[in-house]
Design a protein around this motif. Sequence first.
Motif, short mmCIF file in Angstrom:
data_model
loop_
_atom_site.label_atom_id
_atom_site.label_comp_id
_atom_site.label_asym_id
_atom_site.label_seq_id
_atom_site.Cartn_x
_atom_site.Cartn_y
_atom_site.Cartn_z
N GLN A 18 0.83 -1.19 0.00
CA GLN A 18 0.00 0.00 0.00
C GLN A 18 0.88 1.25 0.00
O GLN A 18 2.03 1.21 0.42
N PRO A 19 0.34 2.37 -0.48
CA PRO A 19 1.14 3.59 -0.48
C PRO A 19 1.51 4.04 0.92
O PRO A 19 0.71 3.93 1.86
N VAL A 20 2.74 4.52 1.06
CA VAL A 20 3.24 5.03 2.34
C VAL A 20 3.38 6.54 2.21
O VAL A 20 4.21 7.03 1.43
N ASP A 21 2.56 7.29 2.94
CA ASP A 21 2.66 8.74 2.83
C ASP A 21 3.74 9.28 3.76
O ASP A 21 4.32 8.56 4.58
N THR A 22 4.03 10.55 3.60
CA THR A 22 5.12 11.16 4.36
C THR A 22 4.82 11.18 5.85
O THR A 22 5.72 11.04 6.68
N GLU A 23 3.55 11.33 6.19
CA GLU A 23 3.18 11.29 7.61
C GLU A 23 3.50 9.93 8.23
O GLU A 23 3.95 9.86 9.38
N ALA A 24 3.30 8.86 7.48
CA ALA A 24 3.62 7.52 7.98
C ALA A 24 5.12 7.36 8.19
O ALA A 24 5.56 6.76 9.18
N LEU A 25 5.92 7.91 7.27
CA LEU A 25 7.36 7.88 7.47
C LEU A 25 7.75 8.67 8.71
O LEU A 25 8.60 8.23 9.50
N ALA A 26 7.15 9.83 8.87
CA ALA A 26 7.47 10.66 10.04
C ALA A 26 7.12 9.94 11.34
O ALA A 26 7.90 9.95 12.30
N ASP A 27 5.96 9.27 11.37
CA ASP A 27 5.57 8.54 12.58
C ASP A 27 6.54 7.40 12.86
O ASP A 27 6.91 7.17 14.02
N ARG A 28 6.93 6.67 11.81
CA ARG A 28 7.80 5.51 12.01
C ARG A 28 9.18 5.92 12.50
O ARG A 28 9.78 5.25 13.34
N PHE A 29 9.69 7.05 11.98
CA PHE A 29 11.07 7.44 12.29
C PHE A 29 11.16 8.59 13.28
O PHE A 29 12.25 9.14 13.49
N GLY A 30 10.06 8.95 13.88
CA GLY A 30 10.10 9.95 14.94
C GLY A 30 10.38 11.36 14.46
O GLY A 30 10.94 12.17 15.21
N MET A 31 9.97 11.69 13.25
CA MET A 31 10.18 13.05 12.73
C MET A 31 8.96 13.91 13.06
O MET A 31 7.83 13.40 13.20
N ASP A 32 9.18 15.22 13.14
CA ASP A 32 8.09 16.09 13.55
C ASP A 32 7.34 16.67 12.35
O ASP A 32 7.66 16.43 11.19
N ARG A 33 6.33 17.48 12.65
CA ARG A 33 5.48 18.07 11.62
C ARG A 33 6.27 19.01 10.71
O ARG A 33 5.97 19.12 9.51
N LEU A 34 7.26 19.69 11.25
CA LEU A 34 8.07 20.59 10.42
C LEU A 34 8.81 19.81 9.33
O LEU A 34 8.98 20.30 8.21
N TRP A 35 9.23 18.61 9.67
CA TRP A 35 9.91 17.76 8.67
C TRP A 35 8.94 17.38 7.56
O TRP A 35 9.29 17.41 6.38
N VAL A 36 7.72 17.04 7.92
CA VAL A 36 6.70 16.71 6.92
C VAL A 36 6.46 17.91 6.00
O VAL A 36 6.36 17.77 4.78
N GLN A 37 6.38 19.09 6.59
CA GLN A 37 6.17 20.29 5.79
C GLN A 37 7.35 20.55 4.86
O GLN A 37 7.17 20.98 3.72
N TRP A 38 8.56 20.27 5.35
CA TRP A 38 9.75 20.43 4.51
C TRP A 38 9.69 19.50 3.31
O TRP A 38 9.97 19.92 2.18
N VAL A 39 9.30 18.26 3.54
CA VAL A 39 9.19 17.29 2.44
C VAL A 39 8.14 17.77 1.45
O VAL A 39 8.36 17.74 0.22
N ASP A 40 6.99 18.20 1.93
CA ASP A 40 5.91 18.65 1.06
C ASP A 40 6.35 19.84 0.21
O ASP A 40 6.02 19.94 -0.98
N THR A 41 7.12 20.75 0.80
CA THR A 41 7.50 21.98 0.12
C THR A 41 8.65 21.79 -0.85
O THR A 41 8.60 22.25 -1.99
#
Length: 346
Positions: A18-41
């Motif tokens: 199944q597709p793995v979104d960036t939020e799932a990666l962040a949850d698995r590896f302990g990254m914060d919301r700012l990291w998710v925003q960086w990836v999106d941007t």
Amino acid sequence: MVDRTVHVLSAGTALPGQPVDTEALADRFGMDRLWVQWVDTFIGTRTRYLALDLETGEPRESLADLATAAATTALARARVSADDIDLVVLGTATPDTLMPATVNVVADRLRIDGVPTFQLQSGCSGAVQTFDLATSLLSTGRYRTALVLGGDVIAKHYDVTTDLRTLPPEELVNYVLFGDGAGAAVLSTEHHPTSPRIRSVLTRLAGLDRAPGQVLQWYGLADRDSARAPAQEDYKAIEERVPELADEVARELLDDLGWEHQDVDWLLPPQLSVTMTERIAERLDFPKAQEITCVGETGNNGNALLFFQLERLLDRIVAPSRAIAVAIESSKWIRSGLALELDGGV
């Protein structure tokens, strides 16, 4: 004069799980919301598919598994059987084993035997290289139908226990950019008025005296405990070089065929990331071309990307149409591309 024009009869693709979104990666590896925003941007890739269990790191599907599935789809869509295939070519940077070659494992599973098989060790340009080799062999008249394959399973280089916060950027970016997948296409010298013909294929090494933009290690028993990073990427060099090389490919293809930019109806640009694809497409400047891109959903799955684009193209193309595809390999800098045309002639 014998017409040995090569047609693209079909394409098929396969993705693991199944597709793995960036939020799932962040949850698995302990990254914060700012990291998710960086990836999106700055990256823009929304999902990717991984051939491993993200929680345990256990592998789920091999490259041979995915390539066999993609090939089965391509063969069915082309309405040809394994017995019709005269040669098989696979492009990959991540074979399942050094020996046997993954291409031969796939051929065996498809019940293909007694034909030439080739495995090309290459990054993203390997997909185009499979077309280059296959069309060259088909044009000799010795063969009629070829199965070309491309794919990568990069997740096997993941360490799911890694603290991403400790990684330097050249290693961290790989966890975001890449995914796994495989694709296949059936090529034939038989005339098919509804299938685009290959007008030109280009592959050129362009890395003389240039440091690699990407390094992917292969560990043996002697160095399995090495401190070397399994995957590194010089993202700044790639940002600088890939648009330039893509522009060179497009211009060379156009010059070879006598086409102008406004003659191209479809553009299949390089697929490193969403943001890079947008930048490259803008530079290439095909004013009438509809762009076919997939990396936002599939992630960068290396040699599979061109096949995902072709699959979408074949579903949409109508005569008369011209298409340009470009793929750039940053490991030692290979520029590649192909031109397709569907004229609807009898």
